[in-house]
Design an enzyme around this catalytic site. Structure first.
Site, mmCIF file in Angstrom:
data_model
loop_
_atom_site.group_PDB
_atom_site.id
_atom_site.type_symbol
_atom_site.label_atom_id
_atom_site.label_comp_id
_atom_site.label_asym_id
_atom_site.label_seq_id
_atom_site.Cartn_x
_atom_site.Cartn_y
_atom_site.Cartn_z
ATOM 1 N N HIS A 258 0.817 -1.197 0.000
ATOM 2 C CA HIS A 258 0.000 0.000 0.000
ATOM 3 C C HIS A 258 0.864 1.266 0.000
ATOM 4 O O HIS A 258 0.624 2.206 -0.752
ATOM 5 C CB HIS A 258 -0.877 -0.062 1.250
ATOM 6 C CG HIS A 258 -1.742 1.109 1.470
ATOM 7 N ND1 HIS A 258 -2.916 1.293 0.805
ATOM 8 C CD2 HIS A 258 -1.610 2.171 2.304
ATOM 9 C CE1 HIS A 258 -3.487 2.404 1.205
ATOM 10 N NE2 HIS A 258 -2.710 2.965 2.121
ATOM 11 N N GLU B 270 -2.338 -5.183 -3.976
ATOM 12 C CA GLU B 270 -3.103 -4.630 -2.876
ATOM 13 C C GLU B 270 -4.539 -5.178 -2.889
ATOM 14 O O GLU B 270 -5.096 -5.513 -1.846
ATOM 15 C CB GLU B 270 -3.111 -3.111 -3.043
ATOM 16 C CG GLU B 270 -3.418 -2.364 -1.783
ATOM 17 C CD GLU B 270 -3.561 -0.877 -2.055
ATOM 18 O OE1 GLU B 270 -3.351 -0.438 -3.204
ATOM 19 O OE2 GLU B 270 -3.904 -0.173 -1.119
ATOM 20 N N ASN C 234 24.733 -23.941 -4.329
ATOM 21 C CA ASN C 234 25.566 -25.128 -4.292
ATOM 22 C C ASN C 234 25.063 -26.113 -3.226
ATOM 23 O O ASN C 234 24.956 -27.310 -3.466
ATOM 24 C CB ASN C 234 27.003 -24.704 -4.009
ATOM 25 C CG ASN C 234 27.970 -25.838 -4.183
ATOM 26 O OD1 ASN C 234 28.222 -26.273 -5.290
ATOM 27 N ND2 ASN C 234 28.486 -26.337 -3.065
#
Ligand SMILES: [Mg+2]
Lengths: 661, 127
Positions: free
Chosen positions: A54, A76, A387
């Site tokens: 917002h 929103e 990894n």
């Protein structure tokens, strides 16, 4: 300084604030979106996520960044439904919100570098619309608030107050007006304003009574006359890079080449600034005192009291100076949590990609480290996490089969040890097999069979850092770049750090990264080579030994020294730095043993002059970079000396010997 | 005329404060949420409050309710700044006795008009 996006300095300043704020909001969002996955019923958290989107929407719309404002609006919307319990949070929604987060992040990043925001996000917007509207996506859990809506329609308040009809009542009771979400019509707006008018009338009456009761005890200041004369509107002005005003939108089509990043702004804790203010006050006091004493000493050069005062004041200034130095250093320090913030998201995405179940544990987030180091650590960290997810943690099936918990764990840990920061990335996965690593290195021709046979497990683990060793890295969306572990090590070495691996087959691996607290100040070991003084970073010095002829011999024309049971290649600093008339014999000279990971060499110097805290200065543009030299520093007596680049020297020696780096 | 600008976004506060400055109002304090605003209100006198709606800890609506319940502050004009143009939100604002509201993004002119409207409506513009 880069070209600012806005012409108006005031707007440019607001824009810079906006960048910082939005960065913080995005960081909050990525954290909260990770947590909500585990706590889907946490309404507080949903409200927080809503508020972050917002705020981004609000400020972006003010700045004229319509792409960000637009896409945030969709996020929103869906969060509003979640807040009102009209929709239940699920994985597709979280994925969507994460995607919106990434889009905003990308757009903000382009804005920061002076580019305009652009892109077609209709796909994600359509996805959000689908998720928002249950009809289109039947597999979504949904709680429709049918009861509430139904009741609302039944309970007509109109009958209660039909005697005195007012705009306020109308607005409060008008079902269509109350439940609708569309833009208001002119009539509705007028009605709403009339309702506010009524509220304000009531307000005036209430306060008239209050004023009467309160007497004139409180002074109410006179409001300046608010006239309705037009106010000149300050619209955000954007620097037009191209000649014509092509659009009314606040963002002009800036040529990408002309655009440069906005100057960087950092946030600093007010307390730290205040500490610095206090210290600089003390420094001024010291300086004034010094000036006074200097005058007095000129009058009475032999006065012992004055000389004592002088040395006291010098000591005080010395103290204040080092306090200021560390205070300034602290200003550059940020909690390592900033770096770890992105980890949950990365682990989540990778676990998904590799079909694994991985839990991330983060410790020591509050450990502080230089801002410059943090920025450079991001890529290596991402790669190492990747990894661990890819090669470390086993698949859930495999884990269950060998009696491990189904969910693997990756732990990020940070700690300060003396003048170093130690980061550990560990996993409880399959670990590494030193024999397999050696075999692969031999197969790839990186080492010989003989070298492999004498290699310890620890040395074998280091093989993965060799260029060309780990070619199996797939370029993925997460790591972004196809960097190998060799790049990881180079990055860390560039930060004056080192990386080591420990691993137990079947149990897991741990990567240990050791870094200096800051890049600017180091402890230096001062050494003499002929008439020159050099500094060696103490962090890489392992020991210092006096030369004794018997321990020195040659292997394949490489001078080596035997220290206890170890044989180390030797480097004569005078030869390496091409000092004139180098000494030929090694008599009465010293060897400084320096190490980088498992690579060690002995550096031959004439003399040791002690250690000192040194501030690294770059060599400056005209000198450029000199092989073997990391920078320069100024000693207390004003002499400029060079700082040895240990990493380069080690690489130099190993590139010449049978051991390749 | 002394203003209290309440918003959790520093950028938004800056935008409102800049607009106020362009109207000639330089006496401005700021607060990042309702709680901070109440603390400021307890120690200083203000003439006008411009508050955001959605804030952590204490929202603009809760702040308004708290102010309206306090006899020493209930006379303070409150202008709500919000991106929410939802009808049910307006009803809530009316119930809480907000004096008016302005929807983000607004131009300084719109802000000024809304401020004028509030002051006129509560009979202060003629002073
Ligand atoms: Mg807000």
């Amino acid at each position: 300084m880069g070209a600012p996006l806005f012409n108006d300095p005031e707007m440019q300043e607001i824009f810079e604030g906006y960048l910082i704020e939005t960065r913080e909001l995005l960081d909050n969002l990525s954290q909260d979106l990770m947590i909500i996955e585990k706590q889907p019923d946490d309404l507080e958290l949903i409200n927080g996520i809503f508020r972050n989107f917002h705020t981004i929407k609000g400020t972006s719309s003010f700045m004229g960044f319509s792409v960000i404002a637009g896409i945030t609006h969709h996020a929103e919307d869906i969060l509003n439904k979640l807040r009102r319990n009209e929709l239940k949070i699920n994985l597709p929604i979280i994925d969507c919100l994460l995607q919106v987060h990434d889009i905003i992040e990308g757009s903000v990043e382009s804005l920061r570098t002076g580019e305009i925001e652009s892109g077609d996000f209709s796909e994600i917007i359509n996805k959000i619309e689908e998720l928002k509207n249950p009809g289109a996506a039947p597999d979504i859990e949904l709680l429709v608030n049918e009861d509430t809506t139904g009741n609302k329609k039944d309970s007509s308040k109109k009958s209660k107050k039909d005697t005195q009809k007012s705009a306020l009542d109308d607005v409060l009771t008008n079902q269509e007006l109350v439940s609708g979400q569309d833009d208001f019509s002119e009539e509705e707006l007028a009605l709403i304003q009339a309702a506010f008018e009524e509220v304000n009338q009531q307000f005036v009456q209430d306060n008239a009574q209050v004023a009467f009761i309160q007497d004139s005890g409180q002074q109410v200041s006179q409001p300046e006359k608010l006239s309705s004369e037009p106010v000149i509107e300050k619209k955000p002005e954007i620097k037009q890079v191209e000649h014509s005003k092509t659009t009314n939108a606040p963002i002009a089509k800036a040529g990408a080449a002309a655009a440069k990043p906005a100057s960087e702004t950092i946030r600093i804790d007010v307390n730290r600034v205040e500490t610095l203010m206090d210290l600089s006050g003390e420094l001024v006091l010291g300086r004034n005192r010094l000036a006074q004493i200097t005058d007095l000493i000129q009058l009475e050069p032999d006065n012992k009291d004055r000389i004592r005062e002088l040395s006291e004041t010098t000591a005080q200034i010395d103290f204040v100076t080092s306090e200021i130095q560390s205070a300034v250093m602290r200003m550059r320090m940020v909690p390592i949590g900033k770096l770890y913030q992105k980890a949950p998201r990365i682990v989540r995405d990778l676990a998904k990609e590799f079909n694994k179940k991985i839990n991330l544990v983060v410790k020591g987030e509050e450990t502080e480290i230089d801002r410059g180091i943090i920025e450079e650590l991001n890529d290596p960290l991402v790669h190492m996490i990747r990894n661990s997810c890819d090669h470390g943690v086993e698949s859930p099936e495999e884990r269950v089969k060998i009696g491990k918990p189904e969910i693997g764990t990756i732990t990020l840990d940070a700690d300060q040890e003396g003048n170093n920061i130690v980061l550990r990335i560990s996993d409880d996965g399959r670990g590494m097999d030193p024999e397999k690593l050696k075999a692969k290195a031999v197969e790839k021709g990186i080492i010989t069979q003989e070298q492999a046979s004498t290699m310890t497990s620890r040395e074998a683990f280091q093989l993965i850092f060799l260029p060309g060793f780990s070619t199996a890295v797939k370029v993925s969306s997460v790591s972004g770049r196809g960097v190998g572990m060799d790049v990881v090590r180079t990055n860390i070495q560039n930060l004056k750090g080192m990386i080591e691996i420990d691993s137990t087959l079947g149990t897991g691996s741990i990567f240990i990264i050791k870094l200096p607290l800051t890049l600017a100040i180091i402890q230096g070991l001062l050494v003499r080579v002929k008439n020159e003084t050099y500094a060696l970073p103490l962090s890489s010095v392992l020991e210092v030994v006096a030369i004794d002829d018997e321990s020195i011999y040659s292997i394949n024309q490489q001078e080596v020294i035997r220290i206890r049971k170890e044989v180390l290649p030797l480097l004569r600093l005078d030869l390496a730095l091409k000092v004139k008339d180098p000494k030929t014999d090694l008599k009465d000279r010293n060897v400084v043993v320096v190490g980088l990971g498992t690579h060690k060499i002995g550096i031959v110097v004439d003399d040791l002059l002690g250690q000192q805290e040194i501030v690294i200065k770059s060599l400056g543009e005209y000198l450029g970079s000199i092989s073997g030299i990391a920078g320069s520093t100024i000693l207390g007596d004003g002499r400029v000396i060079m700082i040895i680049d240990v990493t380069q020297l080690i690489q130099l020696v190993f590139s010449k010997t049978i051991f390749k780096m | 005329m002394k203003f209290l600008v309440v918003d959790d976004s520093p950028t938004m506060r800056r935008i409102v404060i800049n607009a106020l400055a362009s109207f000639g109002f330089k006496e401005v304090s700021e607060a990042a949420d309702g709680q901070e605003a109440l603390a400021k209100l307890a120690s200083e006198n203000f003439d006008f409050i411009i508050t955001d709606w959605n804030m952590p800890n204490m929202s603009g609506l809760e702040l308004t309710l708290a102010i309206r319940e306090d006899p020493s502050m209930k006379h303070l004009p409150i202008l709500m700044v919000t991106t929410r143009g939802l009808k049910q939100d307006i009803v809530e604002a009316l119930k809480a006795k907000v004096n008016n509201y302005v929807v983000k993004p607004f131009t300084p002119q719109v802000l000024r008009e809304k401020m004028d409207a509030v002051l006129k409506s509560i009979g202060k513009s003629g002073l």
